[in-house]
Motif scaffolding. Structure first.
Motif, short mmCIF file in Angstrom:
data_model
loop_
_atom_site.label_atom_id
_atom_site.label_comp_id
_atom_site.label_asym_id
_atom_site.label_seq_id
_atom_site.Cartn_x
_atom_site.Cartn_y
_atom_site.Cartn_z
N ALA A 21 -14.91 45.47 8.37
CA ALA A 21 -16.29 45.51 8.86
C ALA A 21 -16.55 46.78 9.67
CB ALA A 21 -16.59 44.27 9.69
N LEU A 22 -15.61 47.10 10.56
CA LEU A 22 -15.77 48.30 11.38
C LEU A 22 -15.81 49.56 10.51
CD1 LEU A 22 -13.36 47.48 14.36
CD2 LEU A 22 -15.88 47.45 14.37
N GLY A 23 -15.02 49.55 9.46
CA GLY A 23 -15.00 50.70 8.56
C GLY A 23 -16.33 50.90 7.86
N LYS A 24 -17.11 49.84 7.74
CA LYS A 24 -18.43 49.94 7.11
C LYS A 24 -19.55 50.01 8.14
CE LYS A 24 -17.05 47.47 2.90
NZ LYS A 24 -17.30 48.61 1.97
N GLY A 25 -19.16 50.11 9.43
CA GLY A 25 -20.15 50.20 10.49
C GLY A 25 -20.87 48.89 10.76
N VAL A 26 -20.17 47.76 10.50
CA VAL A 26 -20.78 46.44 10.67
C VAL A 26 -20.06 45.72 11.81
CG1 VAL A 26 -21.25 44.21 9.60
CG2 VAL A 26 -21.38 46.31 8.23
N ALA A 27 -20.83 45.10 12.68
CA ALA A 27 -20.24 44.32 13.77
C ALA A 27 -19.94 42.91 13.26
CB ALA A 27 -21.21 44.26 14.95
N LEU A 28 -18.73 42.45 13.52
CA LEU A 28 -18.33 41.11 13.09
C LEU A 28 -17.99 40.30 14.34
CD1 LEU A 28 -17.65 39.07 10.87
CD2 LEU A 28 -15.36 40.06 10.78
N VAL A 29 -18.85 39.34 14.66
CA VAL A 29 -18.64 38.53 15.86
C VAL A 29 -18.85 37.06 15.51
CG1 VAL A 29 -19.35 40.35 17.44
CG2 VAL A 29 -21.06 38.77 16.53
N ILE A 30 -18.27 36.18 16.35
CA ILE A 30 -18.46 34.74 16.18
C ILE A 30 -19.39 34.26 17.29
CG2 ILE A 30 -17.37 32.48 16.12
CD1 ILE A 30 -14.80 33.84 15.29
N ARG A 31 -20.39 33.48 16.91
CA ARG A 31 -21.29 32.90 17.91
C ARG A 31 -21.31 31.39 17.71
NH1 ARG A 31 -27.38 34.78 17.71
NH2 ARG A 31 -27.43 33.24 16.03
N TYR A 32 -20.97 30.66 18.74
CA TYR A 32 -20.93 29.21 18.66
C TYR A 32 -22.27 28.66 19.15
CZ TYR A 32 -15.93 30.04 18.19
OH TYR A 32 -14.71 30.47 17.77
N ASP A 33 -23.16 28.32 18.24
CA ASP A 33 -24.48 27.81 18.61
C ASP A 33 -24.47 26.31 18.90
OD1 ASP A 33 -25.69 30.28 18.40
OD2 ASP A 33 -26.19 30.03 16.29
N THR A 34 -23.48 25.61 18.36
CA THR A 34 -23.40 24.16 18.56
C THR A 34 -21.96 23.79 18.91
OG1 THR A 34 -22.88 23.77 16.22
CG2 THR A 34 -25.21 23.77 16.84
N PRO A 35 -21.76 22.62 19.47
CA PRO A 35 -20.39 22.18 19.76
C PRO A 35 -19.57 22.10 18.46
CG PRO A 35 -21.97 20.79 20.89
CD PRO A 35 -22.77 21.64 19.94
N ILE A 36 -18.30 22.39 18.54
CA ILE A 36 -17.41 22.29 17.38
C ILE A 36 -16.20 21.45 17.77
CG2 ILE A 36 -18.12 24.54 16.44
CD1 ILE A 36 -15.47 25.67 17.52
N PRO A 37 -15.57 20.81 16.81
CA PRO A 37 -14.36 20.03 17.13
C PRO A 37 -13.22 20.95 17.53
CG PRO A 37 -14.69 20.15 14.76
CD PRO A 37 -15.93 20.71 15.38
N LEU A 38 -12.38 20.48 18.43
CA LEU A 38 -11.24 21.30 18.86
C LEU A 38 -10.25 21.51 17.72
CD1 LEU A 38 -10.53 19.80 22.41
CD2 LEU A 38 -11.69 21.95 21.83
N GLU A 39 -10.12 20.48 16.87
CA GLU A 39 -9.16 20.56 15.78
C GLU A 39 -9.80 20.08 14.48
OE1 GLU A 39 -4.92 19.87 18.10
OE2 GLU A 39 -5.95 18.16 17.19
#
Length: 201
Positions: free
Chosen positions: A176-194
């Protein structure tokens, strides 16, 4: 034969107790006023050898049909196995390229990096993680017997959800960085731990 009024085969018992196949053919040469035959002419032919030979051919044809059906079934299974191998190798080719890209990308990052130990440690960690992932995939490819035996299956184990996401980002970050794209994770809702999944695939 079109001139015959009757033409049929039947078995006759001989005086010695054996049976022979006889072909009886003939035609009517005189009829009464009601059209019923009153005089006929014909012949009986010993066709035992021909009938027996024909029956043997019929038996052989039945057996041949069974062998052909079996051969077609085996060929279909072989084609199915070849398709499974092709699909498997195509999928593995994709899976190999992904961690290899991460490994090479982070290796380049380390090579050109002149500071920040934290970033270096993260890059090394990602390289090691992807190297182990790649080794698992290669082991699967080499284990051809699993494919042929139809025992190739995915795991289903308890895995940390965040860890799965982080490993995905680690795999694709440098691309992604090589293509000039930002790759991030955004947690908008609760997620299970496992979750239960295959951590390799």
């Amino acid at each position: 034969d079109d001139a015959f009024d009757y033409d049929q085969e039947f078995r006759l018992r001989c005086r010695d107790g054996s049976f022979k196949w006889i072909r009886s053919t003939g035609r009517v040469i005189e009829r009464d006023g009601r059209g019923r035959p009153v005089r006929m002419i014909g012949q009986h032919l010993d066709v035992d050898a021909q009938v027996v030979a024909r029956q043997k051919v019929e038996v052989l044809n039945v057996e041949l049909s069974k062998q052909i059906a079996l051969a077609e079934k085996l060929a279909a299974k072989a084609d199915e196995a070849n398709r499974a191998k092709t699909d498997f190798l195509a999928n593995m080719s994709h899976e190999i390229r992904t961690p290899m890209t991460a490994i090479l990308g982070y290796a380049d990052l380390l090579e050109g990096h002149d500071g920040e130990d934290e970033l270096r440690r993260e890059a090394v960690s990602t390289i090691k993680s992807n190297a182990h992932h790649l080794l698992t995939i290669i082991n699967d490819i080499l284990d051809v017997s699993k494919i042929e035996a139809g025992r190739m299956s995915a795991e289903c184990v308890t895995t940390a959800t965040v860890q799965v996401f982080e490993e995905v980002v680690g795999l694709l970050q440098t691309r992604a960085l090589g293509k000039g794209v930002a790759l991030v994770i955004r947690y908008d809702t609760p997620i299970p731990l496992e979750i239960r999944t295959d951590p390799t695939r």
